[in-house]
Design a protein around this motif. Structure first.
Motif, PDB file in Angstrom:
ATOM      1  N   LEU A 116       0.865  -1.196   0.020  1.00  0.00           N
ATOM      2  CA  LEU A 116      -0.088   0.089  -0.057  1.00  0.00           C
ATOM      3  C   LEU A 116       0.835   1.025  -0.042  1.00  0.00           C
ATOM      4  O   LEU A 116       2.040   1.286   0.716  1.00  0.00           O
ATOM      5  N   ARG A 137       1.408  -7.072  -5.814  1.00  0.00           N
ATOM      6  CA  ARG A 137       0.181  -6.056  -6.086  1.00  0.00           C
ATOM      7  C   ARG A 137       0.230  -4.875  -5.150  1.00  0.00           C
ATOM      8  O   ARG A 137       0.207  -5.103  -3.905  1.00  0.00           O
ATOM      9  N   TYR A 139      -1.045  -0.983  -4.369  1.00  0.00           N
ATOM     10  CA  TYR A 139      -2.415  -0.053  -4.459  1.00  0.00           C
ATOM     11  C   TYR A 139      -1.868   1.312  -3.837  1.00  0.00           C
ATOM     12  O   TYR A 139      -1.064   1.515  -2.934  1.00  0.00           O
ATOM     13  N   VAL A 141      -3.402   5.146  -2.714  1.00  0.00           N
ATOM     14  CA  VAL A 141      -4.459   5.527  -2.221  1.00  0.00           C
ATOM     15  C   VAL A 141      -4.149   7.335  -2.473  1.00  0.00           C
ATOM     16  O   VAL A 141      -3.216   7.648  -1.746  1.00  0.00           O
ATOM     17  N   GLU A 161      -2.937  -0.176  -8.710  1.00  0.00           N
ATOM     18  CA  GLU A 161      -4.430  -0.196  -8.555  1.00  0.00           C
ATOM     19  C   GLU A 161      -4.579   1.272  -7.889  1.00  0.00           C
ATOM     20  O   GLU A 161      -4.189   1.256  -6.480  1.00  0.00           O
ATOM     21  N   LEU A 163      -6.847   3.864  -5.473  1.00  0.00           N
ATOM     22  CA  LEU A 163      -7.985   3.725  -4.750  1.00  0.00           C
ATOM     23  C   LEU A 163      -8.249   5.289  -4.357  1.00  0.00           C
ATOM     24  O   LEU A 163      -7.390   5.858  -3.589  1.00  0.00           O
ATOM     25  N   PRO A 173      -7.375  -2.590   1.172  1.00  0.00           N
ATOM     26  CA  PRO A 173      -7.210  -4.244   1.135  1.00  0.00           C
ATOM     27  C   PRO A 173      -6.409  -4.737   2.449  1.00  0.00           C
ATOM     28  O   PRO A 173      -5.712  -4.037   2.943  1.00  0.00           O
TER      29      PRO A 173
END
Length: 277
Positions: A116, A137, A139, A141, A161, A163, A173
């Protein structure tokens, strides 16, 4: 046509008079941008056309007015990337590369990690991890409507990804292996260089002590990290005691790391194991 060497001397003198720290370097970077080449190849170019000279003169004038170099070129270097940046998004600094490198090294030996990047801004940390670890993976934000387009552009093709949302409330997540963040942390009373005034204030300042967001960020990280998961947060050089206090309960192996000038710049910690429910 004007000799490039002469134009660079003029540009460097103008930038020096405006208080730019590395005037010759920045003059060369602006010339390379105008000429569409790498700075290291300027020695191979003899002259500027009139149009190129006019473009360079205008860029030098704007840089002397302390518009950030990165806003003029449209990019900011970060590790092995040239990130797209402009008005509305925080320009990543070289100091944050240290946090990125720490995070990438921390993932060594861990297959398919989940990462993250909180308060992602341009996506510098998220994209750096995704580039180094294609199996991860990742993410990112970010809540700013102005920064999100830049983040999405930089994340394109990386697997990151995005967010959209506030780190205090956005669904995250879990479980996660690594949380990285370069949040707003500058105390409101801090005098900053003129260039910083072109960064979004919400990405720079965080209340009187610079700690309006970090406690909530640490709390969210504790919620989603697995036992033994890792946290790395950039912060002001006055925040070391506060970071130690914030990380006392749920964390172990708390360490503060210096920036390029030797000042305390980011703190890392390991999520303690939770008691069985």
């Amino acid at each position: 046509m004007l000799k490039l060497s002469a134009r660079l001397r003029q540009a460097a003198a103008e930038l020096a008079a405006a208080g730019i720290d590395a005037p010759r370097v920045e003059a060369e970077l602006l010339a390379a941008h105008v000429l569409g080449t790498a700075r290291g190849r300027l020695l191979l170019i003899d002259s500027l056309t009139d149009a190129q000279d006019e473009q360079l003169a205008e860029l030098v004038r704007r840089r002397a007015a302390r518009i950030p170099l990165q806003h003029l070129t449209g990019t900011a270097p970060f590790l092995d990337r040239e990130l797209l940046v402009g008005p509305g998004v925080f320009i990543p600094r070289p100091e944050t590369e240290l946090l990125a490198r720490w995070g990438i090294e921390a993932l060594a030996g861990l297959a398919d990690p989940v990462v993250l990047d909180l308060c992602s801004g341009s996506g510098a940390l998220a994209v750096a991890v995704a580039d180094a670890r294609p199996d991860a993976r990742v993410y990112a934000v970010e809540r700013s409507e102005d920064a999100l387009p830049w983040l999405r552009r930089n994340a394109t093709g990386t697997g990151v990804e995005v967010l959209p949302g506030d780190v205090r409330t956005v669904p995250l997540p879990a479980p996660v292996d690594l949380v990285l963040s370069n949040p707003p942390y500058v105390p409101l009373s801090t005098t900053v260089p003129p260039e910083v005034g072109h960064d979004p204030a919400e990405a720079v300042f965080a209340g009187a002590e610079g700690l309006d967001l970090i406690p909530a960020l640490v709390e969210r990280a504790a919620e989603v990290l697995r036992d033994g998961g890792l946290l790395g947060v950039e912060h002001d050089d006055t925040h070391t005691p506060a970071m130690s206090a914030l990380l006392a309960a749920a964390w172990t192996d708390v360490r503060t790391h210096p920036d390029l000038a030797g000042r305390p710049r980011f703190t890392t910690a390991v999520r303690k194991g939770r008691a069985p429910s």
